[in-house]
Design a protein around this motif. Sequence first.
Motif, short mmCIF file in Angstrom:
data_model
loop_
_atom_site.label_atom_id
_atom_site.label_comp_id
_atom_site.label_asym_id
_atom_site.label_seq_id
_atom_site.Cartn_x
_atom_site.Cartn_y
_atom_site.Cartn_z
N ARG A 1 -6.20 4.73 6.48
CA ARG A 1 -7.53 4.69 7.11
C ARG A 1 -8.51 3.90 6.27
N GLU A 2 -8.43 4.03 4.96
CA GLU A 2 -9.33 3.26 4.08
C GLU A 2 -9.05 1.77 4.18
N GLU A 3 -7.78 1.38 4.31
CA GLU A 3 -7.41 -0.02 4.35
C GLU A 3 -7.44 -0.60 5.76
N GLY A 4 -7.74 0.21 6.78
CA GLY A 4 -7.79 -0.27 8.15
C GLY A 4 -6.43 -0.50 8.77
N THR B 1 -1.89 8.78 4.95
CA THR B 1 -2.82 8.74 6.08
C THR B 1 -4.23 8.38 5.61
N ARG B 2 -4.65 9.00 4.52
CA ARG B 2 -5.98 8.70 3.99
C ARG B 2 -6.10 7.25 3.54
N ARG B 3 -5.06 6.74 2.86
CA ARG B 3 -5.12 5.35 2.36
C ARG B 3 -5.05 4.35 3.50
N VAL C 1 0.83 -1.21 0.00
CA VAL C 1 0.00 0.00 0.00
C VAL C 1 0.86 1.26 0.00
#
Length: 357
Positions: A334-337, A330-332, A272
Motif C-alpha cells: 500500500r505504501e509503494e502503490g 500488505t502494508r508495504r 519490495v
Amino acid sequence: MPSFDWTKLADWEHFLEPLIVPLCILFGALAVGITLNKLINRRIRTHLDIEEGTWHYVFINAMKGVPISLTLVVGLYWIVNTIDIPPSLTKLFSYILFTVIILSITRVVARTVNGVVEMHIERSQERLPKTTLLSTILTVVIYAMGVLVVLQYYGISIAPILTAMGVGGMAVALALQETLANIFSGLHLILSKQLRIDDYIKLSTGEEGRVTDITWRFTTIVPAGESNMVVIPNQKIASSNITNFSLPRRDMAISIPVGVAYDSDLDFVEKVTLEVANEVLARVDKRVEQEPLVRFTEFGDSSINFKVILHSSRFDSQFLLKHEFIKALTRRFREEGIEIPFPVRTVLHGDAAEDER
C-alpha cells in the motif's frame, strides 16, 4: 502411685553409652561433608564457566555429593578401627562403611555413564533422542548391580534372588503386559530414531505437537500455540502412522501465494517483497539461514500470481511467520502503490442476460 523403675533407665544408659561417641563422630563427619560440598559447589559456580555437554561438566556433575560420602567414610573408618566398641557394633559399622562406599561409587558411575551417553547423543550425527527413558534404564541397571554387590558382602546369596526374580519376572510380565508394551515401544521409538526431543509430529489419530519427553510409559507433546500438554502411551504412538515435520531437517519451506495487478512493475514487486521477507525473518525467526525467494508462477484471471518461499527453523514457527509476513507485505504494498487485485465478476439479470445470449 506406682514407683518409677530405675533399673530400666540404667539398662537404657548401659545400651546407649557405647553409641554416644560413634554417633557424635558420624553426625560431625556428616556436617563437615555437607559444609565442604556447599563450599565446593559455590566455588565451581562462581569461578568456572562450564558448558553443558563437555567432559568437565560430566566429571563435576558426577562428583556432586562426593565430599559428603568421603567424610562419612572417614568417620565410619575411624569408628571401626580406633574406638573400642562391642564386636556387634563393629560389625554393624563395617557393613554401613562398605554400603556407603559401594553406593557412592555406584552413584558416581551412574552419573558418569548417563553424562557420557548424553554427550555422545549431543555430538553424534545420528542424533538419537535424549530422553528420561534412557537415563532411567541405565540408572536402574547400575544401581541394581551395586545393590547385588552389597548383598553379596552381607553373605546373602544372590543366586536364589536372581532365580526368584526370573520366575517372578514372568508373573509380573503377564500382569503388566500393557506397561511393558509401553516400555519396549518407547525403546523402539528411541532406537529407531523416529522421534527426537523437540520434533514436531502429527499422528494418524489426529494428535499433533512438539515432543517434550519420552518416558518409560508415555510420550508428552505440546501442540503449537498451546500451553497444555498431551500425554500419549508409547504403544499408541508406535502403532500409529507418524508424520514428523522435523525430519530429515528441522527447518521447512513455506510457500505463500500472492497476486499483483497486470500493470505492476514485476522487478520492483520482487525487490519490495524480498525486502519485506528479510525484515520479517530477521524479526521473527533469526535462526533461518536460507534466503527467501520469489517465483512468478502464472497469469491469473485478474492478477499475475507468484509465490514467496520462506524458510522456518521450526514447524510451529511458520504460523507466526506467515502472520507477520502477510501484514508487513500488505502494508508495504500500500505504501509503494502496488495493487493486490481481487476477482471481479459481472452478474447479468433478466433482460440483460437474454440480450447477452
